[in-house]
Design an enzyme around this catalytic site. Structure first.
Site, PDB file in Angstrom:
ATOM      1  N   CYS A  56      11.674   6.656  12.502  1.00  0.00           N
ATOM      2  CA  CYS A  56      12.502   5.851  11.600  1.00  0.00           C
ATOM      3  C   CYS A  56      12.415   6.436  10.191  1.00  0.00           C
ATOM      4  O   CYS A  56      11.317   6.736   9.704  1.00  0.00           O
ATOM      5  CB  CYS A  56      12.026   4.403  11.596  1.00  0.00           C
ATOM      6  SG  CYS A  56      13.011   3.332  10.520  1.00  0.00           S
ATOM      7  N   CYS A  63       4.581  -0.208   8.994  1.00  0.00           N
ATOM      8  CA  CYS A  63       5.206   0.143  10.271  1.00  0.00           C
ATOM      9  C   CYS A  63       4.743   1.485  10.829  1.00  0.00           C
ATOM     10  O   CYS A  63       4.915   2.531  10.186  1.00  0.00           O
ATOM     11  CB  CYS A  63       6.723   0.160  10.103  1.00  0.00           C
ATOM     12  SG  CYS A  63       7.572   0.426  11.689  1.00  0.00           S
ATOM     13  N   CYS A 131      18.833 -10.643  22.383  1.00  0.00           N
ATOM     14  CA  CYS A 131      18.535 -10.447  20.973  1.00  0.00           C
ATOM     15  C   CYS A 131      18.348  -8.958  20.732  1.00  0.00           C
ATOM     16  O   CYS A 131      17.852  -8.241  21.613  1.00  0.00           O
ATOM     17  CB  CYS A 131      17.278 -11.217  20.576  1.00  0.00           C
ATOM     18  SG  CYS A 131      16.795 -11.020  18.835  1.00  0.00           S
ATOM     19  N   CYS A 191      17.909 -14.494  13.549  1.00  0.00           N
ATOM     20  CA  CYS A 191      16.457 -14.503  13.720  1.00  0.00           C
ATOM     21  C   CYS A 191      15.886 -13.762  12.527  1.00  0.00           C
ATOM     22  O   CYS A 191      16.097 -12.552  12.382  1.00  0.00           O
ATOM     23  CB  CYS A 191      16.085 -13.811  15.033  1.00  0.00           C
ATOM     24  SG  CYS A 191      14.306 -13.630  15.291  1.00  0.00           S
ATOM     25  N   ARG A 263       8.472 -18.860  15.413  1.00  0.00           N
ATOM     26  CA  ARG A 263       7.832 -18.001  16.406  1.00  0.00           C
ATOM     27  C   ARG A 263       6.477 -17.498  15.918  1.00  0.00           C
ATOM     28  O   ARG A 263       6.371 -16.898  14.852  1.00  0.00           O
ATOM     29  CB  ARG A 263       8.724 -16.803  16.745  1.00  0.00           C
ATOM     30  CG  ARG A 263       8.078 -15.852  17.781  1.00  0.00           C
ATOM     31  CD  ARG A 263       9.021 -14.767  18.224  1.00  0.00           C
ATOM     32  NE  ARG A 263      10.179 -15.342  18.867  1.00  0.00           N
ATOM     33  CZ  ARG A 263      11.438 -15.020  18.559  1.00  0.00           C
ATOM     34  NH1 ARG A 263      11.690 -14.136  17.626  1.00  0.00           N
ATOM     35  NH2 ARG A 263      12.442 -15.601  19.193  1.00  0.00           N
TER      36      ARG A 263
END
Length: 354
Positions: A56, A63, A131, A191, A263
């Site tokens: 990425c 990350c 999702c 979300c 969540r």
């Protein structure tokens, strides 16, 4: 439920006052509100699959998938649809009602959109909610995914606007808000949540929840992640967050956004059963289920099943509404899912690096 008045004008001092309540008062307030909207013993279960791992271009300091950090993560191409469907089937067999697919991108490339839309339609055809989290979306891309049947799109705000620049420099806070606006305008459910334990101040946790709660419409799902420290990332040696602060964050999120699924997301592997029980009492009613969250570890399915049984909780779908009665079915399905994963693991995670 009609007597609950939703608000979209929360002030930071009001949210701070909630955070600072005595723990018993805060939990009572959050749980009482939770019971008015949801079955307090029901937990929505999602499975998360990385459909494209690593490389990425973003510089998110938490990350392991960032190309800027040496975390030892193997880079993989976008995986084949049949492998996605195999994982989706095993997830459904193990009790998941939603299947989430994540790709380590800044934004999807136009050439990948037809492939992504096929993934959505095929998984949705299994009777599961769908999702995706693919980075930033243009209005046109959001429209295409919505037309394909995508139910939810995940795009976290991560932290407060003030602290955001210390976490990420390759995209702005407004970029994230724009993507969420595009998702909502396309008719999909939002979300969006954040990560705590990244060295932020209490005011940053307040600022994150204020941003989420004061959206034109509250996110349908609000994942609250506790930082998973990964070697090679800038945050690998950051101080641990006080577990009770995390519980407080769950409770405040429930109070501010009473109709959202809150969540209990990344970081559960390091949480004790007692801490997770407090989070469920505080209003968490959704989890990611399975041994991995994209690239970081998560509790095994049988551990979650055992905890659910101990707490008297049950998954959202009625198939396993009574854990006691359906334990054998649940264990059998979980064992089958794990066997499929073990058998395919070498080939499944051996795609050529980009």
């Amino acid at each position: 439920m009609s007597d609950i008045q939703l608000r979209y004008d929360w002030q930071r001092d009001e949210i701070t006052e909630l955070y600072d309540l005595p723990m018993n008062d805060l939990l009572f307030k959050a749980h009482s509100l939770h019971r008015q909207v949801f079955d307090p013993n029901e937990v929505q279960i999602s499975r998360l699959l990385s459909i494209k791992t690593g490389a990425c271009p973003e510089d998110c300091k938490y990350c392991p998938q960032s190309a800027r950090y040496d975390t030892g993560l193997e880079k993989e191409r976008l995986i084949e649809i049949d492998k996605v469907l195999t994982e989706a089937r095993s997830a459904k067999a193990a009790g998941a009602s939603r299947f989430c697919m994540g790709a380590a991108w800044r934004n999807p490339h136009p050439r990948d959109m037809p492939y992504l839309k096929d993934m959505v339609s095929e998984v949705k055809g299994m009777g599961m909610e769908t999702c995706m989290t693919l980075g930033m979306l243009s209005p046109e891309q959001a429209g295409e995914l919505a037309e394909a049947g995508l139910d939810y799109y995940n795009h976290n705000l991560d932290t407060s606007p003030e602290y955001y620049g210390d976490i990420i420099t390759t995209r702005t806070y407004q970029d994230r808000l724009d993507t969420l606006s595009n998702v909502r305008a396309a008719g999909m459910k939002v979300c969006s949540g954040g990560i705590v334990g990244m060295g932020e101040q209490a005011s940053d946790r307040t600022g994150l929840l204020q941003q989420l709660a004061n959206m034109e419409q509250h996110p349908d799902s609000v994942p609250i992640n506790m930082l998973v420290k990964v070697a090679g990332t800038p945050f690998e040696n950051i101080d641990d967050l006080d577990p009770l602060i995390f519980v407080r964050t769950i409770a405040v999120a429930r109070i501010l956004m009473p109709y959202s699924r809150v969540r209990l997301s990344a970081g559960r592997e390091k949480m004790s059963d007692e801490m997770q029980a407090m989070c469920f009492f505080a209003g968490a009613n959704s989890i990611f289920y399975g041994c991995k969250l994209l690239t970081t570890n998560n509790p095994e399915e049988n551990e979650d099943m055992t905890l659910f049984k101990r707490l008297g909780l049950h998954p959202e779908q009625g198939k396993y509404a009574t854990i006691e009665d359906d334990e054998a079915v649940f264990v059998k399905a979980t064992a089958k899912a794990n066997a499929i994963r073990d058998k395919k693991s070498a080939a499944f995670y051996d795609a050529a690096a980009l």
